[in-house]
Scaffold this active site. Structure first.
Site, PDB file in Angstrom:
ATOM      1  N   ASP A  40     -11.155  -3.969  -1.289  1.00  0.00           N
ATOM      2  CA  ASP A  40     -11.382  -5.349  -1.718  1.00  0.00           C
ATOM      3  C   ASP A  40     -10.836  -5.599  -3.116  1.00  0.00           C
ATOM      4  O   ASP A  40     -10.296  -6.671  -3.400  1.00  0.00           O
ATOM      5  CB  ASP A  40     -12.884  -5.686  -1.646  1.00  0.00           C
TER       6      ASP A  40
ATOM      7  N   GLY B 199     -15.055   4.612   0.171  1.00  0.00           N
ATOM      8  CA  GLY B 199     -15.552   3.749   1.233  1.00  0.00           C
ATOM      9  C   GLY B 199     -14.531   2.704   1.643  1.00  0.00           C
ATOM     10  O   GLY B 199     -13.469   2.569   1.049  1.00  0.00           O
ATOM     11  N   SER B 200     -14.915   1.946   2.675  1.00  0.00           N
ATOM     12  CA  SER B 200     -13.955   1.012   3.256  1.00  0.00           C
ATOM     13  C   SER B 200     -13.930  -0.320   2.520  1.00  0.00           C
ATOM     14  O   SER B 200     -13.157  -1.203   2.879  1.00  0.00           O
ATOM     15  CB  SER B 200     -14.326   0.770   4.713  1.00  0.00           C
ATOM     16  N   CYS B 201     -14.788  -0.470   1.495  1.00  0.00           N
ATOM     17  CA  CYS B 201     -14.893  -1.813   0.901  1.00  0.00           C
ATOM     18  C   CYS B 201     -14.388  -1.919  -0.525  1.00  0.00           C
ATOM     19  O   CYS B 201     -13.450  -2.666  -0.797  1.00  0.00           O
ATOM     20  CB  CYS B 201     -16.342  -2.275   0.978  1.00  0.00           C
ATOM     21  N   PHE B 202     -15.029  -1.202  -1.468  1.00  0.00           N
ATOM     22  CA  PHE B 202     -14.674  -1.418  -2.881  1.00  0.00           C
ATOM     23  C   PHE B 202     -13.177  -1.226  -3.159  1.00  0.00           C
ATOM     24  O   PHE B 202     -12.537  -2.129  -3.705  1.00  0.00           O
ATOM     25  CB  PHE B 202     -15.498  -0.506  -3.801  1.00  0.00           C
TER      26      PHE B 202
END
Ligand code: UGA
Length: 463
Positions: free
Chosen positions: A281, A275-278
């Site tokens: 980030d 995904g684009s987050c974990f």
């Protein structure tokens, strides 16, 4: 003179910069609460889509909410930043912050939007509140966004300018629901007036509101994602130990999660987090800490575990098929999780590259066609650089039957509902040998084994 305290739920004029997941969901949420919303994007095609009530990203419920808001005249989109700022009193910054090669986030879009807003404010009268919703490393709102706005507008924080960071905690696939019913609202504001103004945008009730400064709010967002990612990495590590002891990690985690201090969520072992987050980030946090001279131990290990895990799933397949060279393999599910068309950082990519490297003939299938097309492009790009012969052994299956027909092995990477419904008889009928490796615990292992499937899974009692 300080402006009067704002009434909760009073209708406001809001511009939302960026029509990706965060922007479009934020816009739909505030429009559905009766505010007047203008979406701003630099891409005319996206603006046209929004104006016809269609979301530029695939997200359940958003099209319906957009159509309703557009029809009611409460939402529209434009490419004209100046007009949007001048016609509104609040601007949300919701643009992307992609990862650079070393993990540092790229703030180009945030800077560009801040510059546009600042410039437009130079020619506008009255107070304007700017709210950063993009995920940015701690101190960005105060040290990057604020100086740009100050330079462009000539304003200082106070009577005519407000600034806050109000991170989102949306999950793709349930983003609208998460936005409409958040489990907490975090507001980091530079002053009391900005704080009250942001707070008045959220309905009162039992939702906890955390009132703090912008840098703490930014930190809350990063730590939330780092914590969840670390839980998954630990669940995966534990799963690999469980396999060695022929213990089922799902049974272990069900019991472990009953400890109130631990809780049941985000303990599902599998092929790792995408995904684009974990991934982005955690990498950004590691890089930011490095720049601050802080030595980290756990977060780099979380990233390492997440790179290892998809290869562990491929290892299970190698064992089950007795060697991968020349085998026909069906890879089911390329979206990073179900109910999305997003393939960013999908764990299917390292799997596909490893399978092609091992000399398999690889067929990929996903119920979402856009995800499938984007994914094959990604694999071809990566394979071109990393594998002799590139991705010539890769093919895209148009349905499950085509993917499984005559295959020597099947690997499930995304737990789509469509896959959960596949009866074991389908694997037996279509495949050369019914070898199934479940990277996401999509099936009930006992039922699969009883039905005669050669089944293995992460954290299961595999041979
Ligand atoms: C994540 C967070 O869950 C949101 O709270 C946050 O707002 C969002 O990032 C963001 O920063 O914008 P999202 O990336 O949409 O949301 O998806 P998740 O449902 O969290 O899943 C991420 C990955 O972890 C997926 O690949 C999923 O398969 C994996 N996962 C999740 C596991 O492997 N095991 C689990 O138990 C849970």
């Amino acid at each position: 003179m300080m402006p009067k305290a704002r009434k909760r739920d009073a209708s406001r004029r809001i511009s939302v910069f960026g029509t990706g997941y965060v922007g479009i969901v934020t816009a739909a949420t505030f429009a559905s609460r009766g505010h007047e919303v203008v979406c701003v994007d630099v891409i005319p095609d996206k603006v046209a889509l929004v104006n016809s009530g269609i979301s530029p990203v695939h997200e359940p419920g958003v099209d319906k909410a957009l159509k309703k808001a557009v029809r009611a005249g409460r939402l529209r989109a434009t490419t004209d930043a100046e007009e949007a700022v001048k016609g509104t009193d609040i601007s949300f910054i919701c643009v992307g912050t992609p990862s650079g090669p070393d993990g540092t986030i790229d703030l180009a879009q945030v800077r560009a939007v801040a510059a546009d807003i600042g410039k437009a404010l130079g020619g506008k009268r009255g107070r304007h509140l700017i709210i950063v919703k993009s995920t940015v490393v701690p101190s960005t709102t105060v040290e990057v966004v604020l100086p740009i706005i100050r330079r462009g507008s000539g304003r200082k924080v106070g009577r005519t300018l407000g600034l806050a960071c109000n991170p989102e905690f949306l999950r793709e696939g349930s983003a609208l629901r998460d936005s409409m019913r958040p489990d907490r609202v975090v507001i980091g504001a530079v002053d009391k007036e900005s704080l009250e103004e942001v707070e008045a945008l959220y309905p009162g009730g039992r939702v906890p509101i955390i009132r703090t400064d912008p840098t703490t709010a930014e930190m809350v967002k990063y730590v939330s994602n780092a914590f969840l990612a670390a839980r998954i990495a630990l669940a995966n590590e534990v799963a690999n130990i469980c396999s060695a002891y022929e213990v089922d990690v799902y049974e272990v985690m069900r019991a472990v999660g009953l400890d109130e201090r631990i809780g049941p969520h985000f303990l599902r072992a599998g092929a790792g987090f995408g995904g684009s987050c974990f991934p982005k980030d955690v990498r950004a946090m590691v890089q930011a800490a490095r720049e601050e001279g802080v030595t980290l131990h756990v977060l780099p290990a979380v990233l390492q575990q997440n790179e290892f895990q998809p290869l562990e799933v491929v290892r299970l397949l190698r064992e089950a098929t007795g060697g991968l060279k020349g085998k026909v393999i069906a890879l089911l599910g390329v979206a990073f999780k179900p109910d999305t068309d997003d393939v960013r950082e999908t764990r299917a990519l390292p799997m596909a590259v490893a399978l092609l490297k091992a000399g398999t003939r690889l067929r990929v299938y996903d119920p979402n066609h856009k995800a499938l097309v984007e994914f094959t492009g990604l694999v071809r790009g990566t394979a071109h650089a990393k594998i002799r012969g590139g991705a010539r052994n890769l093919s895209m299956a148009s349905d499950l039957t085509e993917a499984l027909d005559g295959a020597d092995g099947c690997l499930v990477q995304t737990e789509w509902a469509e896959f959960r419904k596949i009866p074991p008889s389908t694997f037996k009928r279509l495949m050369k040998r019914p070898v199934v490796v479940d990277g996401r615990r999509t099936f009930d292992p006992e039922a699969m084994l009883q039905a005669g499937i050669d089944y293995s899974a992460v954290g299961w009692k595999n041979r």
